[in-house]
Design a protein around this motif. Structure first.
Motif, PDB file in Angstrom:
ATOM      1  N   LYS A 137      34.694  -8.128  16.131  1.00  0.00           N
ATOM      2  CA  LYS A 137      35.788  -7.887  14.976  1.00  0.00           C
ATOM      3  C   LYS A 137      35.517  -8.687  13.877  1.00  0.00           C
ATOM      4  O   LYS A 137      35.152 -10.052  13.965  1.00  0.00           O
ATOM      5  N   LEU A 138      35.480  -8.215  12.720  1.00  0.00           N
ATOM      6  CA  LEU A 138      35.210  -8.848  11.432  1.00  0.00           C
ATOM      7  C   LEU A 138      36.405  -9.399  10.956  1.00  0.00           C
ATOM      8  O   LEU A 138      36.753 -10.456  10.237  1.00  0.00           O
ATOM      9  N   ASP A 139      37.460  -8.574  10.728  1.00  0.00           N
ATOM     10  CA  ASP A 139      39.015  -8.725  10.591  1.00  0.00           C
ATOM     11  C   ASP A 139      39.940  -7.803  11.537  1.00  0.00           C
ATOM     12  O   ASP A 139      39.261  -7.161  12.242  1.00  0.00           O
ATOM     13  N   ASP A 140      41.162  -7.863  11.030  1.00  0.00           N
ATOM     14  CA  ASP A 140      41.989  -7.269  11.836  1.00  0.00           C
ATOM     15  C   ASP A 140      41.882  -5.688  11.674  1.00  0.00           C
ATOM     16  O   ASP A 140      42.480  -4.911  12.667  1.00  0.00           O
ATOM     17  N   HIS A 141      41.178  -5.171  10.771  1.00  0.00           N
ATOM     18  CA  HIS A 141      40.883  -3.601  10.539  1.00  0.00           C
ATOM     19  C   HIS A 141      39.398  -3.474  10.410  1.00  0.00           C
ATOM     20  O   HIS A 141      39.250  -2.457   9.871  1.00  0.00           O
ATOM     21  N   THR A 142      38.448  -4.526  10.667  1.00  0.00           N
ATOM     22  CA  THR A 142      37.138  -4.088  10.630  1.00  0.00           C
ATOM     23  C   THR A 142      36.182  -4.279  11.872  1.00  0.00           C
ATOM     24  O   THR A 142      36.539  -5.481  12.393  1.00  0.00           O
ATOM     25  N   VAL A 143      35.566  -3.558  12.456  1.00  0.00           N
ATOM     26  CA  VAL A 143      34.714  -3.726  13.691  1.00  0.00           C
ATOM     27  C   VAL A 143      33.417  -3.418  13.271  1.00  0.00           C
ATOM     28  O   VAL A 143      33.049  -2.337  12.555  1.00  0.00           O
ATOM     29  N   LYS A 144      32.439  -4.237  13.919  1.00  0.00           N
ATOM     30  CA  LYS A 144      30.821  -3.896  13.827  1.00  0.00           C
ATOM     31  C   LYS A 144      30.260  -3.713  14.934  1.00  0.00           C
ATOM     32  O   LYS A 144      30.580  -4.560  16.109  1.00  0.00           O
ATOM     33  N   ILE A 145      29.521  -2.570  15.149  1.00  0.00           N
ATOM     34  CA  ILE A 145      28.946  -2.356  16.520  1.00  0.00           C
ATOM     35  C   ILE A 145      27.458  -2.609  16.214  1.00  0.00           C
ATOM     36  O   ILE A 145      26.837  -1.879  15.166  1.00  0.00           O
ATOM     37  N   ARG A 146      26.764  -3.309  17.098  1.00  0.00           N
ATOM     38  CA  ARG A 146      25.302  -3.635  16.902  1.00  0.00           C
ATOM     39  C   ARG A 146      24.458  -2.906  18.011  1.00  0.00           C
ATOM     40  O   ARG A 146      25.282  -3.035  19.175  1.00  0.00           O
ATOM     41  N   LEU A 147      23.191  -2.293  17.515  1.00  0.00           N
ATOM     42  CA  LEU A 147      22.470  -1.799  18.781  1.00  0.00           C
ATOM     43  C   LEU A 147      21.186  -2.715  18.936  1.00  0.00           C
ATOM     44  O   LEU A 147      21.051  -3.443  18.123  1.00  0.00           O
ATOM     45  N   ASP A 148      20.813  -2.494  20.141  1.00  0.00           N
ATOM     46  CA  ASP A 148      19.357  -3.125  20.415  1.00  0.00           C
ATOM     47  C   ASP A 148      18.277  -2.253  20.026  1.00  0.00           C
ATOM     48  O   ASP A 148      17.031  -2.750  19.923  1.00  0.00           O
ATOM     49  N   ARG A 149      18.465  -0.780  19.671  1.00  0.00           N
ATOM     50  CA  ARG A 149      17.266  -0.043  19.187  1.00  0.00           C
ATOM     51  C   ARG A 149      17.863   0.939  18.367  1.00  0.00           C
ATOM     52  O   ARG A 149      19.293   1.165  18.152  1.00  0.00           O
ATOM     53  N   VAL A 150      17.060   1.695  17.280  1.00  0.00           N
ATOM     54  CA  VAL A 150      17.608   2.718  16.521  1.00  0.00           C
ATOM     55  C   VAL A 150      17.874   3.927  17.605  1.00  0.00           C
ATOM     56  O   VAL A 150      17.113   4.474  18.284  1.00  0.00           O
ATOM     57  N   ASN A 151      19.346   4.203  17.301  1.00  0.00           N
ATOM     58  CA  ASN A 151      19.875   5.685  18.188  1.00  0.00           C
ATOM     59  C   ASN A 151      20.637   6.222  17.478  1.00  0.00           C
ATOM     60  O   ASN A 151      22.004   6.162  17.249  1.00  0.00           O
ATOM     61  N   THR A 152      20.318   7.292  16.481  1.00  0.00           N
ATOM     62  CA  THR A 152      20.981   8.049  15.634  1.00  0.00           C
ATOM     63  C   THR A 152      22.187   8.990  16.441  1.00  0.00           C
ATOM     64  O   THR A 152      23.230   9.161  15.645  1.00  0.00           O
ATOM     65  N   PHE A 153      21.947   9.102  17.603  1.00  0.00           N
ATOM     66  CA  PHE A 153      22.831   9.997  18.389  1.00  0.00           C
ATOM     67  C   PHE A 153      24.100   8.922  18.882  1.00  0.00           C
ATOM     68  O   PHE A 153      25.011   9.531  19.135  1.00  0.00           O
TER      69      PHE A 153
ATOM     70  N   THR B  21      14.317   9.570  15.244  1.00  0.00           N
ATOM     71  CA  THR B  21      13.807  10.269  14.017  1.00  0.00           C
ATOM     72  C   THR B  21      14.753  11.458  13.570  1.00  0.00           C
ATOM     73  O   THR B  21      15.408  11.893  14.354  1.00  0.00           O
ATOM     74  N   SER B  22      14.703  11.657  12.229  1.00  0.00           N
ATOM     75  CA  SER B  22      15.459  12.714  11.725  1.00  0.00           C
ATOM     76  C   SER B  22      14.411  13.891  11.044  1.00  0.00           C
ATOM     77  O   SER B  22      14.936  14.803  10.608  1.00  0.00           O
ATOM     78  N   ASN B  23      13.190  13.578  11.344  1.00  0.00           N
ATOM     79  CA  ASN B  23      12.228  14.478  10.687  1.00  0.00           C
ATOM     80  C   ASN B  23      11.974  15.724  11.567  1.00  0.00           C
ATOM     81  O   ASN B  23      11.717  15.415  12.839  1.00  0.00           O
ATOM     82  N   LEU B  24      12.395  16.858  11.333  1.00  0.00           N
ATOM     83  CA  LEU B  24      12.449  18.344  11.680  1.00  0.00           C
ATOM     84  C   LEU B  24      10.861  18.381  12.548  1.00  0.00           C
ATOM     85  O   LEU B  24      10.918  18.968  13.605  1.00  0.00           O
TER      86      LEU B  24
END
Length: 529
Positions: A133-149, A458-461
């Motif tokens: 929680k950053l403030d009452d109306h803001t949340v941050k989600i942290r990842l241990d790796r890149v996962n665009t899905f 990746t997002s490279n086709l």
């Protein structure tokens, strides 16, 4: 007298208006309702809760590919794609009047971490390591790796009220009989035969809700629901209806649209002998006449599927060089494969090897008449080759539990396709989903997992096409399950009481009843005046 007559007329007008804005729909055909409004419960009342009573931060519209802000008004990725910041709406309240805040969001994610059985979206398995929680109306989600899905997994998290659920000892077993949500509807009444929802007067998006009440009767199978459709008692029915064209000709208000939906498979329990033998699985694949399953079992309403399960619109991902390895119904190849796997017919005509006899219960949900018809056809087809499949309809809850517990041999089931082909492969082949998700047979393979991990980074086709090509090869060489057809998104609707329905000409949403799609659909409905 004139004044009394006016009152009576006004009362009648109110009654008519009230009736016209009541939507009657089918959620499931699995028998009497359980009073369980846990939105993570995979059953009829859980489906009612998910979307109508409880909501997600983001809505993923799989028909259009849109990610639509919901309880979060906006979200933003960090430059390294390892953090997502979500801004929450400020005018949202729980239906008991308590303000919705970042505390509820953090609590929900932590609950899914502590009770992995609830984490059906797979956010923690997908790389989330912290939700702050950053403030009452803001949340941050942290990842241990890149996962665009992961954003699609986040879109599957139904936010829970901390002030109520923090008192629950085990949320994964909580039946939540009196649900309090942020959603458009509240529980008005419950019986095991009928659930009635009423509009939440303090809903944050109330101006878009024109359906005042939703009436959801219980049905014990397709037949009773089909009768209700024929009588004009339902506005929305997500069921199979053989020869629906005839009914449409008889009743101008009734329409239908059977969109291409999730693929249906014959799944093997890969943790058991003899289904760990790929030759045997390939023999099954060549023995099954999927055209017959579509035409007869599904009365022509299902769409055919290719062995690599790539839907129309994504043909550019098909590896043409692998087409020669696509299996098809072929009795000669099938008999050879059964023989190579070491099986011979016994005196009773059933294939046998040592102490293994190819005679098994084929599990299917009770009341699902179309799927039961498919199973009967499968049983007939395979009987000719010496395989005995005994069609075994069981209660839907028990059906899911037996898959999770690996307590089955063969089962007719589905895999969630998701937003794209890439999501399908991840759902269907990721070892993290073995038995608890769309990987119902338990395919576990290190190379598959490596490819799925690379695909999310990746997002490279060109890279994506190369990865998907190798996944196709793994499917063809190993046959984790046999794809049979794309199940239709059964959707029968009536224009008598409401307009604004999605259709083949206006496919703004997939008309599913299990998640957020249904509330997005309802928001587009308007009572007929």
């Amino acid at each position: 007298m004139k004044r009394l007559a006016g009152v009576v007329i006004l009362a009648l007008l109110v009654a008519v208006t009230s009736f016209a804005s009541e939507l009657s729909m089918v959620i499931a055909v699995t028998g009497p309702f359980q009073r369980n409004f846990n939105p993570y419960f995979a059953g009829a009342t859980g489906y009612i809760a998910a979307g109508f009573i409880y909501e997600t931060l983001i809505y993923s519209n799989t028909k259009t590919g849109e990610l639509i802000p919901w309880l979060a008004s906006e979200f933003e990725w960090s430059s390294d794609l390892k953090e997502i910041t979500l801004k929450l709406r400020k005018n949202v309240k729980w239906s008991d009047g308590t303000p919705f805040s970042a505390d509820d969001v953090v609590f929900t994610f932590e609950t899914l971490r502590k009770f992995p059985a609830l984490d059906s979206p797979g956010v923690w398995r997908g790389g989330v390591i912290e939700v702050v929680k950053l403030d009452d109306h803001t949340v941050k989600i942290r990842l241990d790796r890149v996962n665009t899905f992961i954003i699609y997994s986040i879109a599957g998290v139904y936010v829970l009220p901390k002030h109520l659920w923090e008192k629950v000892e085990d949320p994964s077993k909580f039946t939540n009989e009196n649900p309090i949500g942020t959603g458009a509807y509240q529980l008005e009444s419950f019986s095991d035969q009928v659930v009635v929802l009423k509009k939440n007067p303090s809903y944050w998006n109330a101006e878009k809700i024109k359906v005042e009440r939703i009436r959801i009767p219980a049905f014990s199978g397709n037949e009773s629901a089909q009768l209700a459709v024929a009588k004009g008692e339902l506005d929305w029915a997500g069921i199979n209806y053989p020869q629906i064209e005839k009914l449409v000709q008889q009743n101008k208000d009734i329409k239908y649209w059977f969109a291409e939906g999730n693929p249906v498979f014959l799944f093997f329990n890969l943790s058991k002998k003899p289904f760990d033998d790929v030759l045997l699985r390939k023999a099954f694949a060549h023995a099954i006449d999927t055209d017959q399953l579509v035409k007869i079992g599904m009365t022509g309403y299902a769409a055919p599927v290719n062995p690599v399960v790539i839907k129309s619109g994504y043909e550019y991902l098909i590896d043409e060089s692998l087409k020669k390895e696509w299996w098809r119904h072929d009795p000669k190849t099938d008999e050879k494969l059964f023989s190579q796997a070491g099986f011979k017919k016994g005196r009773d005509g059933v294939l046998t090897k040592e102490n293994i006899r190819l005679s098994y219960d084929l599990l299917v949900p009770a009341g699902w008449t179309d799927w039961i018809a498919v199973c009967e056809l499968l049983s007939q087809q395979l009987r000719d080759y010496g395989v005995e499949l005994k069609v075994t309809p069981i209660d839907f809850g028990q059906y899911l539990q037996r898959i999770r517990n690996k307590d089955f041999d063969v089962v007719l089931s589905w895999a969630s396709y998701g937003a794209t082909v890439y999501h399908f492969y991840d759902n269907f082949m990721n070892s993290a989903n073995a038995f608890v998700g769309s990987n119902r047979g338990g395919w576990i393979d290190q190379r598959t997992d490596e490819l799925l991990s690379k695909m999310k980074q990746t997002s490279n086709l060109s890279e994506l096409k190369s990865i998907v090509a190798e996944l196709q090869k793994i499917m063809l060489e190993n046959v984790p399950a046999v794809p049979l057809y794309y199940n239709p998104v059964w959707f029968i609707y009536s224009t008598k009481n409401f307009t604004g329905w999605p259709s083949e000409k206006n496919p703004y949403v997939e008309p599913r009843i299990t998640g957020m799609d249904k509330i997005y659909l309802v928001m587009n409905l308007r009572p007929v005046k």
